[in-house]
Design an enzyme around this catalytic site. Structure first.
Site, mmCIF file in Angstrom:
data_model
loop_
_atom_site.group_PDB
_atom_site.id
_atom_site.type_symbol
_atom_site.label_atom_id
_atom_site.label_comp_id
_atom_site.label_asym_id
_atom_site.label_seq_id
_atom_site.Cartn_x
_atom_site.Cartn_y
_atom_site.Cartn_z
ATOM 1 N N CYS A 107 0.791 -1.231 0.000
ATOM 2 C CA CYS A 107 0.000 0.000 0.000
ATOM 3 C C CYS A 107 0.823 1.281 0.000
ATOM 4 O O CYS A 107 0.311 2.328 -0.367
ATOM 5 C CB CYS A 107 -0.951 -0.003 1.197
ATOM 6 N N PHE A 158 -10.699 -4.579 -1.245
ATOM 7 C CA PHE A 158 -9.596 -4.424 -2.196
ATOM 8 C C PHE A 158 -10.078 -4.521 -3.636
ATOM 9 O O PHE A 158 -10.962 -5.313 -3.957
ATOM 10 C CB PHE A 158 -8.520 -5.481 -1.933
ATOM 11 N N HIS A 247 -3.420 7.645 2.053
ATOM 12 C CA HIS A 247 -3.829 6.367 1.466
ATOM 13 C C HIS A 247 -4.895 5.730 2.349
ATOM 14 O O HIS A 247 -4.651 5.469 3.531
ATOM 15 C CB HIS A 247 -2.638 5.417 1.353
ATOM 16 N N ASN A 280 -9.607 -0.096 -1.746
ATOM 17 C CA ASN A 280 -8.157 -0.034 -1.535
ATOM 18 C C ASN A 280 -7.497 -0.734 -2.717
ATOM 19 O O ASN A 280 -7.571 -1.952 -2.851
ATOM 20 C CB ASN A 280 -7.796 -0.717 -0.213
#
Length: 327
Positions: A107, A158, A247, A280
């Site tokens: 990430c 995700f 993030h 994500n």
């Protein structure tokens, strides 16, 4: 219910019925499928990286031949040569373009890519660096199992995709229109936390385990890390006097960061918006956040001059960049 938990409304994925029809073994628990996964992922990340890069170059307004360096980020492929070479070929870049490949950073890879591109641009006058990130969850796909209900949260959180940005120094007036300056960058790891985010490659793909103490570890260290960056900004003493591009690993991390740093509710709007719209997407997501940040900064007649870009990942590693708005 999962959508409410993760706050993700939309995400994109390479996985499809057609792929499962062609590779039914992917849906069989305990089957050695790494070669099949890589044949899908290697092709997919190149296609997505090409599309994102072409859109970025078009917006930039200069020919692809003017790109002098490529920084390619991915945690979703394994091959020699790497995706950086495939991307350069697909884009028709010069064969003497300088390439840097950043693999399996997870990430925080997008902010690492920005930091590396910044260093290249500052040390090579006239250079223009294409940063491209490309990710797919194919390597980590697992068939549903009653014994692993938490897998459903990961599947909802995700997503897949790609992103691109062009970084350089001394922009050409009336030709290039940068909106941010990458002013100062810091990377830091937390000793003794290497097992909190654990990823293992096996014949069945990649298996990730996230420690329940991840949000707390970030919470315990984030203020000091942000202070390192903020002290380089001129006359900024309060976190709320900055804009924030974080993030969005998940809603829990954003919520805790907001509470710990005493940020006003709107400060993480761009991060929450990116999480809602894409999920994500590992290294890509910070670029999505910055794209939303550009819209926000451009629409303000008077806004904050300084901001922070932050990401967290395996290590536990913190990546941060002090940003300056050029609006």
């Amino acid at each position: 219910m999962l959508g409410k938990t993760t706050t993700v409304r939309t995400r994109y994925t390479v996985m499809s019925k057609e792929i499962l029809d062609e590779y039914p073994e992917l849906a069989t628990e305990g089957t050695a499928t790494i070669s099949q996964r890589l044949s899908i992922a290697n092709k997919a990340v190149t296609e997505m990286a090409k599309d994102a890069s072409l859109a970025c170059i078009k917006q930039w307004g200069r020919p692809a031949e003017d790109i002098t360096h490529v920084v390619y980020v991915s945690s979703s492929e394994i091959r020699l040569p790497g995706g950086d070479l495939y991307l350069a070929n697909e884009l028709g870049l010069r064969n003497d373009v300088n390439r840097v490949m950043l693999y399996f950073l997870g990430c925080y890879g997008g902010v690492t890519g920005l930091r590396v591109a910044k260093d290249i641009a500052e040390n090579n006058p006239g250079s223009r660096v294409l940063l491209t990130t490309s990710e797919t969850t194919i390597l980590g796909f697992r068939p549903p199992s009653k014994s692993r209900p938490y897998d459903l949260v990961g599947a909802a959180l995700f997503g897949d995709g790609a992103a691109a940005a062009i970084i350089g120094a001394d922009p050409i007036a009336k030709t290039e229109s940068p909106f941010l300056e990458l002013s100062y960058a810091v990377q830091q790891f937390l000793p003794g936390t290497h097992s909190v985010i654990d990823g293992r490659l096996s014949e069945e793909g990649i298996n990730f385990k996230l420690g329940r103490d991840l949000p707390q570890k970030i919470d315990d260290n984030i203020e000091g890390f942000c202070n390192k960056l903020m002290e380089k900004a001129n006359n900024v003493k309060d976190f709320n006097d900055m804009f924030w591009a974080v993030h969005p690993g998940g809603p829990a991390i954003l919520n805790r960061l907001e509470t710990t740093l005493k940020l006003r509710g709107e400060k993480l709007d761009c991060s929450r918006r990116a999480l809602m719209d894409f999920g994500n997407v590992s290294s890509n997501t910070i670029i999505y956040v910055l794209e939303y940040m550009r819209e926000e900064l451009m629409n303000k007649e008077i806004g904050e001059e300084w901001g922070l870009a932050l990401a967290f990942g395996p290590g536990i590693t913190f990546e941060g960049i002090l940003l300056r708005s050029l609006n």
